[in-house]
Write a protein that holds these residues in place. Structure first.
Motif, PDB file in Angstrom:
ATOM      1  N   ARG A  44     -61.633  25.356 -21.332  1.00  0.00           N
ATOM      2  CA  ARG A  44     -60.475  24.747 -22.129  1.00  0.00           C
ATOM      3  C   ARG A  44     -59.224  24.633 -21.253  1.00  0.00           C
ATOM      4  NH1 ARG A  44     -62.681  28.302 -26.209  1.00  0.00           N
ATOM      5  NH2 ARG A  44     -63.569  27.027 -27.988  1.00  0.00           N
ATOM      6  N   TYR A  45     -58.683  25.712 -20.537  1.00  0.00           N
ATOM      7  CA  TYR A  45     -57.835  25.496 -19.553  1.00  0.00           C
ATOM      8  C   TYR A  45     -58.145  24.643 -18.462  1.00  0.00           C
ATOM      9  CZ  TYR A  45     -55.095  26.882 -15.422  1.00  0.00           C
ATOM     10  OH  TYR A  45     -54.547  26.878 -14.077  1.00  0.00           O
ATOM     11  N   LEU A  46     -59.046  24.643 -17.935  1.00  0.00           N
ATOM     12  CA  LEU A  46     -59.272  23.505 -16.822  1.00  0.00           C
ATOM     13  C   LEU A  46     -59.094  22.126 -17.138  1.00  0.00           C
ATOM     14  CD1 LEU A  46     -62.233  25.386 -14.862  1.00  0.00           C
ATOM     15  CD2 LEU A  46     -59.603  25.151 -14.317  1.00  0.00           C
ATOM     16  N   ALA A  47     -59.817  21.925 -18.685  1.00  0.00           N
ATOM     17  CA  ALA A  47     -59.703  20.704 -19.175  1.00  0.00           C
ATOM     18  C   ALA A  47     -58.201  20.133 -19.364  1.00  0.00           C
ATOM     19  CB  ALA A  47     -60.407  20.407 -20.423  1.00  0.00           C
ATOM     20  N   ALA A  48     -57.496  21.171 -20.156  1.00  0.00           N
ATOM     21  CA  ALA A  48     -56.220  20.760 -20.454  1.00  0.00           C
ATOM     22  C   ALA A  48     -55.066  20.766 -19.244  1.00  0.00           C
ATOM     23  CB  ALA A  48     -55.450  22.108 -21.325  1.00  0.00           C
ATOM     24  N   ARG A  49     -55.512  21.280 -17.986  1.00  0.00           N
ATOM     25  CA  ARG A  49     -54.599  21.185 -16.870  1.00  0.00           C
ATOM     26  C   ARG A  49     -55.140  19.967 -16.117  1.00  0.00           C
ATOM     27  NH1 ARG A  49     -52.527  25.496 -12.241  1.00  0.00           N
ATOM     28  NH2 ARG A  49     -51.109  23.977 -11.407  1.00  0.00           N
ATOM     29  N   TYR A  50     -56.320  19.786 -15.956  1.00  0.00           N
ATOM     30  CA  TYR A  50     -56.856  18.808 -14.952  1.00  0.00           C
ATOM     31  C   TYR A  50     -57.689  17.430 -15.377  1.00  0.00           C
ATOM     32  CZ  TYR A  50     -55.867  22.702 -11.531  1.00  0.00           C
ATOM     33  OH  TYR A  50     -55.240  23.722 -10.872  1.00  0.00           O
ATOM     34  N   ALA A  51     -58.059  17.930 -16.505  1.00  0.00           N
ATOM     35  CA  ALA A  51     -59.038  16.458 -17.016  1.00  0.00           C
ATOM     36  C   ALA A  51     -58.801  16.304 -18.704  1.00  0.00           C
ATOM     37  CB  ALA A  51     -60.406  16.873 -16.663  1.00  0.00           C
ATOM     38  N   PRO A  52     -57.641  16.230 -19.095  1.00  0.00           N
ATOM     39  CA  PRO A  52     -57.392  15.950 -20.465  1.00  0.00           C
ATOM     40  C   PRO A  52     -58.072  14.967 -21.031  1.00  0.00           C
ATOM     41  CG  PRO A  52     -55.368  15.251 -19.184  1.00  0.00           C
ATOM     42  CD  PRO A  52     -56.133  15.805 -18.270  1.00  0.00           C
ATOM     43  N   HIS A  53     -58.727  13.912 -20.272  1.00  0.00           N
ATOM     44  CA  HIS A  53     -59.749  13.059 -20.877  1.00  0.00           C
ATOM     45  C   HIS A  53     -61.266  13.567 -21.183  1.00  0.00           C
ATOM     46  CE1 HIS A  53     -60.985  13.264 -16.800  1.00  0.00           C
ATOM     47  NE2 HIS A  53     -62.192  12.859 -16.848  1.00  0.00           N
ATOM     48  N   LEU A  54     -61.139  14.945 -20.894  1.00  0.00           N
ATOM     49  CA  LEU A  54     -62.572  15.372 -21.324  1.00  0.00           C
ATOM     50  C   LEU A  54     -62.355  16.255 -22.626  1.00  0.00           C
ATOM     51  CD1 LEU A  54     -64.240  16.938 -18.124  1.00  0.00           C
ATOM     52  CD2 LEU A  54     -64.578  14.828 -19.343  1.00  0.00           C
ATOM     53  N   TRP A  55     -61.228  16.199 -23.176  1.00  0.00           N
ATOM     54  CA  TRP A  55     -60.820  17.234 -24.366  1.00  0.00           C
ATOM     55  C   TRP A  55     -60.066  16.006 -25.289  1.00  0.00           C
ATOM     56  CZ3 TRP A  55     -57.453  22.234 -24.718  1.00  0.00           C
ATOM     57  CH2 TRP A  55     -58.101  23.227 -25.618  1.00  0.00           C
ATOM     58  N   PRO A  56     -60.525  15.775 -26.365  1.00  0.00           N
ATOM     59  CA  PRO A  56     -59.832  15.058 -27.337  1.00  0.00           C
ATOM     60  C   PRO A  56     -58.285  15.241 -27.690  1.00  0.00           C
ATOM     61  CG  PRO A  56     -62.209  15.434 -28.266  1.00  0.00           C
ATOM     62  CD  PRO A  56     -61.664  16.341 -27.004  1.00  0.00           C
ATOM     63  N   ASP A  57     -57.492  13.954 -27.656  1.00  0.00           N
ATOM     64  CA  ASP A  57     -56.260  14.221 -28.004  1.00  0.00           C
ATOM     65  C   ASP A  57     -56.026  14.464 -29.379  1.00  0.00           C
ATOM     66  OD1 ASP A  57     -55.485  13.807 -25.418  1.00  0.00           O
ATOM     67  OD2 ASP A  57     -55.188  11.687 -25.764  1.00  0.00           O
ATOM     68  N   ASP A  58     -56.906  13.940 -30.374  1.00  0.00           N
ATOM     69  CA  ASP A  58     -56.646  14.148 -31.804  1.00  0.00           C
ATOM     70  C   ASP A  58     -57.038  15.405 -31.975  1.00  0.00           C
ATOM     71  OD1 ASP A  58     -58.335  14.082 -34.480  1.00  0.00           O
ATOM     72  OD2 ASP A  58     -56.603  12.663 -34.550  1.00  0.00           O
TER      73      ASP A  58
END
Length: 202
Positions: free
Chosen positions: A69-83
């Motif tokens: 979750r940390y890595l996605a939030a920092r480096y790849a937000p496209h891998l974690w839904p915005d909604d």
């Protein structure tokens, strides 16, 4: 540069290394755990005496799904839904993966870590039944959407994707799960998955 501590034959380390490669991150991985042991310096980073642990720009973090979750939030937000609702649904399946790991653990240890003459058919049958029952839940989800994260590959596909390879690889009875198999075949086209997850089970 991202530093990852943990041996690659650990499911939880595979998750983090695969995620780093999906995100195009430069990283160095240090073998820790299992036959590699844990020294005092590592235990100072992670007093749980578990793997993996990462260090990123001064942040030390353990617990594999928290790392994802940390890595996605920092480096790849496209891998974690915005909604937030979609993100919560993805989070639910990430946490559900730990229950699947518990269901699969005994049969994995039996079939991978013990010689064949010590395999207990009852243990294997229980593990096959428990994991098959749980996979039916994932089958129902993937009948409605292509990826666990939603309409596209995302962070929630990584934890269960790691364990799905083991489920498909272990020589045990498995119910037919066409949607799970379609999803698994899609994972196999991803270079980071092939290189770090689809390795010999040890």
């Amino acid at each position: 540069m991202l530093t990852i501590w943990g041996r690659l034959n650990s499911h939880n380390v595979k998750k983090v290394v695969w995620a780093a490669e999906e995100m195009g991150l430069a990283y160095v991985r240090n073998d820790v755990g299992g036959t590699f042991g844990m020294d005092a310096a590592y235990l100072a980073l992670n007093p749980n005496a578990l793997i993996p642990t990462i260090e990123d720009d001064g942040l030390v973090l353990w617990e594999s799904n928290a790392i994802l979750r940390y890595l996605a939030a920092r480096y790849a937000p496209h891998l974690w839904p915005d909604d937030l609702r979609q993100r919560a649904a993805a989070d639910k399946w990430m946490d559900w993966q730990f229950a699947f790991a518990d269901a699969q653990r005994d049969v994995f240890l039996m079939m991978v870590r013990k010689p064949e003459h010590l395999h207990d058919p009852a243990v294997i049958a229980r593990g096959a039944e428990a994991t098959g029952r749980m996979m039916a839940m994932l089958e129902a989800l993937l009948a409605q959407q292509p990826w666990i994260t939603g309409d596209s590959f995302g962070i929630a596909d990584i934890p269960m994707g790691t364990y799905a390879h083991t489920w498909f690889t272990l020589d045990m009875p498995r119910p037919d799960m066409p949607h799970v198999r379609r999803w698994y075949e899609g994972l196999q086209t991803r270079p980071g998955y092939k290189a770090n997850v689809m390795i010999k089970l040890t």
